[in-house]
Design a protein around this motif. Structure first.
Motif, PDB file in Angstrom:
ATOM      1  N   ARG A 186      23.014  45.268  39.995  1.00  0.00           N
ATOM      2  CA  ARG A 186      21.938  44.553  39.288  1.00  0.00           C
ATOM      3  C   ARG A 186      22.471  43.854  38.041  1.00  0.00           C
ATOM      4  NH1 ARG A 186      18.916  49.207  40.672  1.00  0.00           N
ATOM      5  NH2 ARG A 186      19.281  50.117  38.605  1.00  0.00           N
ATOM      6  N   ALA A 187      23.357  44.536  37.326  1.00  0.00           N
ATOM      7  CA  ALA A 187      23.871  43.975  36.071  1.00  0.00           C
ATOM      8  C   ALA A 187      24.650  42.686  36.296  1.00  0.00           C
ATOM      9  CB  ALA A 187      24.749  45.009  35.360  1.00  0.00           C
ATOM     10  N   ILE A 188      25.322  42.555  37.449  1.00  0.00           N
ATOM     11  CA  ILE A 188      26.168  41.375  37.684  1.00  0.00           C
ATOM     12  C   ILE A 188      25.523  40.413  38.684  1.00  0.00           C
ATOM     13  CG2 ILE A 188      28.295  42.602  37.084  1.00  0.00           C
ATOM     14  CD1 ILE A 188      28.829  43.036  40.030  1.00  0.00           C
ATOM     15  N   GLY A 189      24.233  40.638  38.987  1.00  0.00           N
ATOM     16  CA  GLY A 189      23.507  39.705  39.844  1.00  0.00           C
ATOM     17  C   GLY A 189      23.808  39.857  41.318  1.00  0.00           C
ATOM     18  N   ASP A 190      24.177  41.063  41.736  1.00  0.00           N
ATOM     19  CA  ASP A 190      24.478  41.337  43.125  1.00  0.00           C
ATOM     20  C   ASP A 190      23.375  42.244  43.683  1.00  0.00           C
ATOM     21  OD1 ASP A 190      27.516  42.536  44.839  1.00  0.00           O
ATOM     22  OD2 ASP A 190      25.858  41.264  45.484  1.00  0.00           O
ATOM     23  N   SER A 191      23.440  42.582  44.964  1.00  0.00           N
ATOM     24  CA  SER A 191      22.476  43.511  45.562  1.00  0.00           C
ATOM     25  C   SER A 191      23.152  44.241  46.706  1.00  0.00           C
ATOM     26  CB  SER A 191      21.239  42.778  46.088  1.00  0.00           C
ATOM     27  OG  SER A 191      21.571  42.011  47.230  1.00  0.00           O
ATOM     28  N   GLY A 192      22.541  45.349  47.121  1.00  0.00           N
ATOM     29  CA  GLY A 192      23.087  46.116  48.227  1.00  0.00           C
ATOM     30  C   GLY A 192      23.061  45.352  49.533  1.00  0.00           C
ATOM     31  N   GLN A 193      22.137  44.383  49.640  1.00  0.00           N
ATOM     32  CA  GLN A 193      22.054  43.598  50.868  1.00  0.00           C
ATOM     33  C   GLN A 193      23.103  42.490  50.888  1.00  0.00           C
ATOM     34  OE1 GLN A 193      18.192  42.031  51.705  1.00  0.00           O
ATOM     35  NE2 GLN A 193      18.811  41.053  53.595  1.00  0.00           N
ATOM     36  N   GLU A 194      23.234  41.777  49.767  1.00  0.00           N
ATOM     37  CA  GLU A 194      24.159  40.649  49.729  1.00  0.00           C
ATOM     38  C   GLU A 194      25.613  41.106  49.611  1.00  0.00           C
ATOM     39  OE1 GLU A 194      22.808  38.271  46.511  1.00  0.00           O
ATOM     40  OE2 GLU A 194      21.273  37.267  47.681  1.00  0.00           O
ATOM     41  N   GLN A 195      25.887  42.043  48.676  1.00  0.00           N
ATOM     42  CA  GLN A 195      27.229  42.571  48.447  1.00  0.00           C
ATOM     43  C   GLN A 195      28.250  41.433  48.265  1.00  0.00           C
ATOM     44  OE1 GLN A 195      28.431  45.798  51.019  1.00  0.00           O
ATOM     45  NE2 GLN A 195      26.402  46.734  51.014  1.00  0.00           N
ATOM     46  N   ARG A 196      27.869  40.479  47.424  1.00  0.00           N
ATOM     47  CA  ARG A 196      28.780  39.350  47.146  1.00  0.00           C
ATOM     48  C   ARG A 196      29.963  39.781  46.292  1.00  0.00           C
ATOM     49  NH1 ARG A 196      27.257  36.165  43.775  1.00  0.00           N
ATOM     50  NH2 ARG A 196      25.486  37.293  42.919  1.00  0.00           N
ATOM     51  N   ARG A 210      15.304  38.882  50.158  1.00  0.00           N
ATOM     52  CA  ARG A 210      16.760  38.931  50.062  1.00  0.00           C
ATOM     53  C   ARG A 210      17.249  40.123  49.237  1.00  0.00           C
ATOM     54  NH1 ARG A 210      19.555  33.440  48.516  1.00  0.00           N
ATOM     55  NH2 ARG A 210      21.342  34.736  49.045  1.00  0.00           N
ATOM     56  N   SER A 211      16.363  40.733  48.449  1.00  0.00           N
ATOM     57  CA  SER A 211      16.799  41.835  47.599  1.00  0.00           C
ATOM     58  C   SER A 211      16.477  43.206  48.190  1.00  0.00           C
ATOM     59  CB  SER A 211      16.129  41.718  46.218  1.00  0.00           C
ATOM     60  OG  SER A 211      14.743  41.988  46.312  1.00  0.00           O
ATOM     61  N   LEU A 212      15.948  43.252  49.411  1.00  0.00           N
ATOM     62  CA  LEU A 212      15.559  44.523  50.010  1.00  0.00           C
ATOM     63  C   LEU A 212      16.787  45.324  50.442  1.00  0.00           C
ATOM     64  CD1 LEU A 212      12.605  43.381  52.302  1.00  0.00           C
ATOM     65  CD2 LEU A 212      12.453  44.510  50.090  1.00  0.00           C
ATOM     66  N   ASP A 213      16.784  46.625  50.150  1.00  0.00           N
ATOM     67  CA  ASP A 213      17.832  47.505  50.639  1.00  0.00           C
ATOM     68  C   ASP A 213      17.291  48.345  51.793  1.00  0.00           C
ATOM     69  OD1 ASP A 213      16.262  49.467  49.477  1.00  0.00           O
ATOM     70  OD2 ASP A 213      17.573  49.764  47.751  1.00  0.00           O
ATOM     71  N   ALA A 214      18.111  49.289  52.285  1.00  0.00           N
ATOM     72  CA  ALA A 214      17.724  50.065  53.461  1.00  0.00           C
ATOM     73  C   ALA A 214      16.433  50.840  53.215  1.00  0.00           C
ATOM     74  CB  ALA A 214      18.859  51.019  53.848  1.00  0.00           C
ATOM     75  N   HIS A 215      16.305  51.430  52.032  1.00  0.00           N
ATOM     76  CA  HIS A 215      15.110  52.217  51.731  1.00  0.00           C
ATOM     77  C   HIS A 215      13.860  51.336  51.704  1.00  0.00           C
ATOM     78  CE1 HIS A 215      12.715  55.491  50.248  1.00  0.00           C
ATOM     79  NE2 HIS A 215      12.410  54.854  49.146  1.00  0.00           N
ATOM     80  N   ASP A 216      13.999  50.126  51.162  1.00  0.00           N
ATOM     81  CA  ASP A 216      12.861  49.195  51.133  1.00  0.00           C
ATOM     82  C   ASP A 216      12.417  48.832  52.546  1.00  0.00           C
ATOM     83  OD1 ASP A 216      12.869  49.061  48.335  1.00  0.00           O
ATOM     84  OD2 ASP A 216      14.362  47.473  48.336  1.00  0.00           O
ATOM     85  N   HIS A 217      13.381  48.552  53.409  1.00  0.00           N
ATOM     86  CA  HIS A 217      13.030  48.213  54.792  1.00  0.00           C
ATOM     87  C   HIS A 217      12.363  49.407  55.480  1.00  0.00           C
ATOM     88  CE1 HIS A 217      14.654  44.170  55.296  1.00  0.00           C
ATOM     89  NE2 HIS A 217      15.707  44.535  54.585  1.00  0.00           N
ATOM     90  N   HIS A 218      12.849  50.609  55.191  1.00  0.00           N
ATOM     91  CA  HIS A 218      12.236  51.808  55.765  1.00  0.00           C
ATOM     92  C   HIS A 218      10.784  51.939  55.309  1.00  0.00           C
ATOM     93  CE1 HIS A 218      11.316  56.196  55.802  1.00  0.00           C
ATOM     94  NE2 HIS A 218      11.796  56.088  57.007  1.00  0.00           N
ATOM     95  N   LEU A 219      10.542  51.717  54.026  1.00  0.00           N
ATOM     96  CA  LEU A 219       9.175  51.819  53.504  1.00  0.00           C
ATOM     97  C   LEU A 219       8.257  50.785  54.144  1.00  0.00           C
ATOM     98  CD1 LEU A 219       9.863  52.377  49.705  1.00  0.00           C
ATOM     99  CD2 LEU A 219       8.846  54.021  51.287  1.00  0.00           C
ATOM    100  N   ARG A 220       8.758  49.569  54.316  1.00  0.00           N
ATOM    101  CA  ARG A 220       7.936  48.544  54.954  1.00  0.00           C
ATOM    102  C   ARG A 220       7.609  48.929  56.394  1.00  0.00           C
ATOM    103  NH1 ARG A 220       9.284  42.378  53.084  1.00  0.00           N
ATOM    104  NH2 ARG A 220       8.939  42.672  50.856  1.00  0.00           N
TER     105      ARG A 220
END
Length: 525
Positions: free
Chosen positions: A78-88, A270-280
């Motif tokens: 989050r601090a560097i503008g990345d996410s678990g989904q993108e992993q740039r 684009r910012s959803l991680d595995a847990h978010d997808h599970h909740l949806r």
């Protein structure tokens, strides 16, 4: 690499000497451990660093939970503008560790500028990946300090019960009890303890009665999500203590899940991680319709892609395939059954200590694999892990129905409805109660419960069948025919000859009783 060097990547500058991170020209406030973790990843970007490497470098070898490490990795992203989904910039290497993959330029120290150095908050805790809660000491309003033990006992029981839920991060008693007798801003308490939710309450005991109140608060916003009051006599104070803990936990667990689902819904895709997808996916399952189930399965599959070891997502995906079968929605029956069994077995393999995974997977295996005894064992294990999990109570109730244990099943359905009276899946509990009454020969009671379920979920195939069979058994010919028309609309392919394949009814006399009602109502052979 020397500590004097600054590192530039993407739109970020990392300055180890000043312990400063800037992004897009502005300072970013992060805690010291998050800073050290980022620095270590950047300095070792030529290789995959293991979790043990990170624990040695950042925590000096202290024992740290998986969730703590994961939350710090997410904070770095989050601090560097990345996410678990993108992993740039920070990539997870499955079963190996992590690697910094961004292009980095090193230079000498940056010249002094007008920006103020970042003042990291040394005690700032990063929120865990999963929902987090602290149960604060309940106020003793009895006017008798000697009753503090009872209020403390209620809180300790609640903490213990919540701790059995593996999807929930619960602050230990010794930390939350630091707030005894203190009043303060709930947002600050949430920040101090590093949790998203707070449970607070009070106990008043007088004239042979006790009144306990509880309220669940979103610590980030200060919004009250749930409040309830419990009253009883003091015939057995410790039994009452257990009952209150059970009721509170059973009530707030669905509230937390709903709050987390809403949080996931508000996130950009684009910012959803595995847990978010599970909740949806869970939210879609709760809606119960055919389209919602298809959507749920896509969400669970995405969660598994992002985290191949996500036991609960495997269990829920398996359950979607089961629900397609039991509700007459399969387009490729062989594939749905095989895939459901595969996912369920994988869920059990990954989730031996995950009550949600064992509950859904066990129920699937009972239906699709025909192993009712093994399925009951899995759900009983789930209940040992989490005695307050409503879904484990009602799905084990269904298994008991099909094994011919109607009275035990009814107790389980009642327990589920008491634990979660406003549950989005209440129609399933009502349907199970109807089926149990039918196989026990109580057709009017079965009809009453089936009609309740049908009002909640009109497309539930089992409920439509129970309604038709009940009317037929009671001699209401016209009502039975109308109900059968509805059943045939829901699944035109359903036949008496396929009844055993549709439902895993174990006892021949139970199968004959259900078939008799449906035959009288007009279901073709």
């Amino acid at each position: 690499m020397g500590a004097e060097m600054t590192f530039m990547f993407a739109d970020c500058v990392l300055d180890p000497e000043r312990r400063e991170l800037t992004r897009a020209g502005g300072p970013v406030a992060i805690g010291p451990q998050v800073f050290d973790l980022l620095l270590y990843l950047v300095e070792n970007r030529g290789r995959v660093v293991s979790k043990d490497d990170l624990l040695d470098a950042v925590w000096q070898g202290r024992i740290v939970s998986e969730s703590t490490l994961a939350s710090h990795i997410n904070a770095v992203r989050r601090a560097i503008g990345d996410s678990g989904q993108e992993q740039r910039l920070v990539r997870t290497v499955a079963r190996k560790g992590f690697r910094f993959v961004g292009n980095v330029n090193g230079s000498g120290r940056l010249p002094d500028g007008p920006a103020e150095p970042v003042k990291a908050e040394p005690d700032m805790l990063v929120l865990p990946d999963k929902p987090s809660i602290a149960v604060l000491p309940f106020l003793n309003l009895s006017g008798d300090a000697g009753q503090d033990y009872f209020a403390d006992g209620v809180v300790e029981d609640i903490i213990l019960a919540l701790s059995r839920m593996r999807w929930l991060f619960v602050i230990a008693r010794n930390s939350s009890f630091r707030y005894r007798g203190r009043t303060g801003d709930v947002k600050q308490v949430g920040r101090d303890l590093g949790v998203r939710y707070l449970l607070e309450g009070s106990v008043r005991r007088s004239a042979g009665r006790v009144r306990i109140t509880g309220q669940l608060i979103d610590a980030g916003s200060g919004v009250h999500l749930w409040a309830e009051r419990f009253e009883s006599t003091l015939d057995d104070i410790f039994e009452l203590q257990d009952q209150v803990a059970e009721c509170v936990v059973g009530a707030i667990a669905p509230q937390i899940e709903r709050a987390e689902i809403e949080r996931a819904r508000r996130k950009p895709p684009r910012s959803l991680d595995a847990h978010d997808h599970h909740l949806r996916g869970v939210a879609c399952v709760q809606r119960g319709t055919r389209d919602a189930l298809d959507e749920a399965l896509l969400s669970f599959r995405r969660a598994i892609e992002l985290d191949p070891d996500y036991a609960a997502a495997h269990g829920m995906a398996a359950w979607c395939h089961f629900w397609r079968k039991v509700n007459g929605w399969m387009t490729d029956g062989r594939h749905d059954v095989a895939e459901g069994i595969r996912l369920a077995r994988r869920a059990v393999e990954l989730g031996r200590n995950d009550a949600v995974a064992l509950t859904r997977a066990g129920h699937v295996l009972g239906h699709l694999d025909g192993d009712l005894d093994g399925a009951v064992d899995l759900l009983d294990r789930a209940l040992l892990l989490d005695p307050n999990l409503a879904s484990a109570w009602f799905l084990s109730g269904f298994l008991k129905v099909w094994r011919g244990e109607a009275e035990d099943a009814l107790e389980r359905f009642a327990r589920a409805m008491r634990l979660s009276p406003l549950d989005p899946e209440i129609y399933r509990m009502q349907a199970g109660t109807a089926a149990a009454h039918y196989l026990a020969g109580r057709f009017e009671a079965a009809l009453s419960w089936a009609e309740k379920s049908s009002r909640e979920m009109p497309s539930f195939l089992l409920v439509a069948a129970v309604i038709a069979a009940c009317h037929a058994q009671a001699g209401r010919t016209e009502e039975a025919r109308q109900a059968m028309r509805r059943l045939r609309e829901l699944d035109p392919a359903l036949r008496l000859s396929g009844l055993r394949d549709w439902l895993p009814i174990q006892r021949p006399e139970d199968l004959s009783l259900f078939a008799e009602g449906l035959r009288r109502a007009g279901l073709p052979e």
